[in-house]
Design a protein around this motif. Structure first.
Motif, PDB file in Angstrom:
ATOM      1  N   ALA A 151       0.858  -1.190   0.000  1.00 46.31           N
ATOM      2  CA  ALA A 151       0.000   0.000   0.000  1.00 46.31           C
ATOM      3  C   ALA A 151       0.889   1.233   0.000  1.00 46.31           C
ATOM      4  N   PRO A 152       0.515   2.277  -0.757  1.00 44.69           N
ATOM      5  CA  PRO A 152       1.307   3.512  -0.784  1.00 44.69           C
ATOM      6  C   PRO A 152       0.886   4.424   0.364  1.00 44.69           C
ATOM      7  N   SER A 153       1.175   4.005   1.591  1.00 44.28           N
ATOM      8  CA  SER A 153       0.565   4.650   2.756  1.00 44.28           C
ATOM      9  C   SER A 153       1.521   5.450   3.627  1.00 44.28           C
ATOM     10  N   VAL A 154       2.840   5.242   3.493  1.00 47.87           N
ATOM     11  CA  VAL A 154       3.814   5.928   4.351  1.00 47.87           C
ATOM     12  C   VAL A 154       5.088   6.211   3.557  1.00 47.87           C
ATOM     13  N   ASP A 155       5.946   7.065   4.121  1.00 43.87           N
ATOM     14  CA  ASP A 155       7.213   7.364   3.453  1.00 43.87           C
ATOM     15  C   ASP A 155       8.389   6.688   4.134  1.00 43.87           C
ATOM     16  N   GLY A 156       8.114   5.682   4.968  1.00 39.71           N
ATOM     17  CA  GLY A 156       9.181   5.065   5.735  1.00 39.71           C
ATOM     18  C   GLY A 156       9.762   3.795   5.148  1.00 39.71           C
ATOM     19  N   PHE A 157       9.462   3.478   3.886  1.00 42.37           N
ATOM     20  CA  PHE A 157       9.943   2.221   3.324  1.00 42.37           C
ATOM     21  C   PHE A 157      11.466   2.154   3.290  1.00 42.37           C
ATOM     22  N   THR A 158      12.139   3.280   3.089  1.00 40.29           N
ATOM     23  CA  THR A 158      13.604   3.279   2.987  1.00 40.29           C
ATOM     24  C   THR A 158      14.295   3.591   4.314  1.00 40.29           C
ATOM     25  N   SER A 159      13.547   3.782   5.354  1.00 35.10           N
ATOM     26  CA  SER A 159      14.105   4.279   6.617  1.00 35.10           C
ATOM     27  C   SER A 159      15.140   3.328   7.224  1.00 35.10           C
ATOM     28  N   GLY A 181      -0.804   8.185   8.227  1.00 38.21           N
ATOM     29  CA  GLY A 181      -0.882   9.284   7.268  1.00 38.21           C
ATOM     30  C   GLY A 181      -2.160  10.079   7.372  1.00 38.21           C
ATOM     31  N   ALA A 182      -3.261   9.412   7.756  1.00 37.98           N
ATOM     32  CA  ALA A 182      -4.521  10.139   7.957  1.00 37.98           C
ATOM     33  C   ALA A 182      -4.367  11.137   9.100  1.00 37.98           C
ATOM     34  N   GLY A 242      -1.534   7.842 -10.959  1.00 38.60           N
ATOM     35  CA  GLY A 242      -1.626   8.513  -9.667  1.00 38.60           C
ATOM     36  C   GLY A 242      -0.871   7.765  -8.584  1.00 38.60           C
ATOM     37  N   LEU A 243      -1.026   6.449  -8.539  1.00 39.47           N
ATOM     38  CA  LEU A 243      -0.349   5.668  -7.507  1.00 39.47           C
ATOM     39  C   LEU A 243       1.149   5.563  -7.782  1.00 39.47           C
ATOM     40  N   ARG A 244       1.542   5.590  -9.060  1.00 31.91           N
ATOM     41  CA  ARG A 244       2.973   5.631  -9.353  1.00 31.91           C
ATOM     42  C   ARG A 244       3.599   6.914  -8.824  1.00 31.91           C
ATOM     43  N   ALA A 303      -4.042   7.951   3.012  1.00 31.93           N
ATOM     44  CA  ALA A 303      -3.097   8.149   4.119  1.00 31.93           C
ATOM     45  C   ALA A 303      -1.707   8.467   3.595  1.00 31.93           C
ATOM     46  N   GLY A 304      -1.296   7.793   2.516  1.00 28.32           N
ATOM     47  CA  GLY A 304       0.005   8.104   1.930  1.00 28.32           C
ATOM     48  C   GLY A 304       0.067   9.536   1.455  1.00 28.32           C
ATOM     49  N   PHE A 305      -1.021   9.998   0.847  1.00 21.64           N
ATOM     50  CA  PHE A 305      -1.086  11.400   0.425  1.00 21.64           C
ATOM     51  C   PHE A 305      -1.014  12.312   1.646  1.00 21.64           C
ATOM     52  N   GLY A 306      -1.707  11.949   2.726  1.00 21.90           N
ATOM     53  CA  GLY A 306      -1.661  12.748   3.948  1.00 21.90           C
ATOM     54  C   GLY A 306      -0.259  12.829   4.521  1.00 21.90           C
ATOM     55  N   ASP A 307       0.476  11.709   4.470  1.00 17.57           N
ATOM     56  CA  ASP A 307       1.857  11.714   4.947  1.00 17.57           C
ATOM     57  C   ASP A 307       2.706  12.670   4.119  1.00 17.57           C
TER      58      ASP A 307
END
Length: 385
Positions: free
Chosen positions: A141-149, A293-294, A243-245, A188-192
């Motif tokens: 899911a594209p929900s957070v920006d922490g995938f690379t953390s 993200g919400a 959009g999801l890309r 939520a990803g957009f909110g993040d």
């Protein structure tokens, strides 16, 4: 991997101040069918024994397919379905980490593959770090920006703390899978990402008033990713492949920026501190969790409203940094624009829609800055003045 992320990594690697030993994930694959490329990657790396970390939902979405595809290329594939807590939430706490770590040790795994969103990545990255083995990211899911953390926010005895972990060796983001994720997770990803408006402001505020470390290229990468999401808000809300890309690329770009800086300043300011505060409050009172993200998106709108109000009331009139801070604040959209963008992608736009009551919000505005006492935000400056 798209040339855009390649260019971003080259820019970040070339900027003065970047650790020459910094390793970015390689490859980063963003395409329909990306999950089919994991098997070849683990064969290339010689990972004969693997642990796949998922939960019941992400196993159905992608974990089963991945485990089946790995069966012919690995000597042993252990699947760990992380158990939900008593409320039915899968959380990144001591119990989840220990469950994964025990399975990793039992299987003598050479690598861990996280199949899921932010929580499962945090559990997997810390378990892999503790076991001294790499981990691979397969977002569902594209929900957070922490995938690379390289840090893992964990709940330890009800308190949220970020501990050292490892970043992923590679990322395989399958657009066909991401499109099937529940709509609230894309919102939520957009909110993040939207939260970067206030986090970037707070970072610049910390630089101007407290000498916090700042790097212009890191800020530029984060801002570009943010604005790309804003331009594609309708497509993200409609969950088109394009959009999801854009969204998953932006989330990964934000993570790469944090990785290059070595800290989360560009992506986490007062809006994230509110989110973390609400999360801990919900745990203490036995309420089910809200999507990270919400919370960040709504918190961004609230922080923007508060910061602009402070400016209108002349709260900075006697400060030597008033003019510079005022220029930076002018770049932060007002709450009406931010709430409108949240509605465009189908996410909650107000505290009421989110489910955070007025008492908790008021308390968080007074106390949330204490969640990250290594961070100097405008909210903290006002509260400690």
């Amino acid at each position: 991997m798209g040339t855009r992320l390649n260019d971003i990594m080259a820019r970040l690697q070339a900027e003065e101040g970047t650790d020459s030993a910094l390793r970015f994930p390689d490859p980063i694959v963003i395409e329909a069918g990306a999950i089919g490329r994991v098997s070849g990657f683990v064969q290339e790396r010689g990972y004969a024994r693997l642990s796949v970390v998922a939960d019941e939902n992400t196993y159905k979405a992608a974990g089963r397919t991945l485990a089946d595809s790995l069966a012919g290329s690995a000597a042993a594939v252990a699947v760990t379905l992380v158990h939900p807590n008593a409320l039915g939430d899968v959380v990144a706490d001591e119990a989840s980490v220990l469950q994964v770590l025990l399975d990793v040790q039992k299987n003598n795994s050479a690598a861990v593959i996280a199949v899921g969103a932010g929580t499962l990545h945090d559990v997997a990255r810390y378990a892999a770090f503790t076991a001294g083995i790499p981990f691979i990211s397969v977002p569902t899911a594209p929900s957070v920006d922490g995938f690379t953390s390289k840090g893992a926010p964990l709940l330890i005895r009800g308190d949220k703390i970020t501990v050292a972990a490892i970043g992923p060796e590679a990322i395989f983001a399958d657009l066909a899978i991401l499109r099937l994720a529940p709509a609230p997770m894309a919102a939520a990803g957009f909110g993040d990402m939207l939260g970067k408006f206030t986090s970037l402001f707070d970072w610049k505020f910390g630089r101007l008033t407290a000498g916090e470390p700042y790097r212009s290229e890191v800020a530029a990468v984060t801002e570009e990713a943010l604005l790309d999401c804003v331009r594609h808000a309708e497509a993200i809300g409609s969950r088109t492949e394009e959009g999801l890309r854009v969204l998953i690329e932006a989330l990964i770009a934000s993570g790469l920026a944090m990785l290059a800086l070595g800290q989360s300043h560009p992506a986490s300011g007062a809006e994230h501190h509110l989110s973390h505060y609400w999360e801990m409050a919900y745990i203490r009172t036995g309420l089910r969790q809200l999507l990270h993200g919400a919370k960040v998106g709504v918190a961004c709108a609230e922080i923007s409203a508060y910061y602009h109000q402070l400016w209108r009331e002349g709260a900075f009139a006697d400060r030597p940094w008033q003019e510079e801070v005022g220029r930076e604040l002018a770049a932060v959209p007002d709450e009406a624009e931010l709430r409108g963008l949240l509605r465009t992608v189908g996410g909650p736009s107000t505290l009421e829609e989110l489910g955070v009551d007025s008492e908790l919000f008021a308390r968080s505005m007074r106390e949330a800055h204490r969640v990250r006492l290594n961070r100097w935000t405008l909210l903290r400056a006002v509260n400690e003045d």
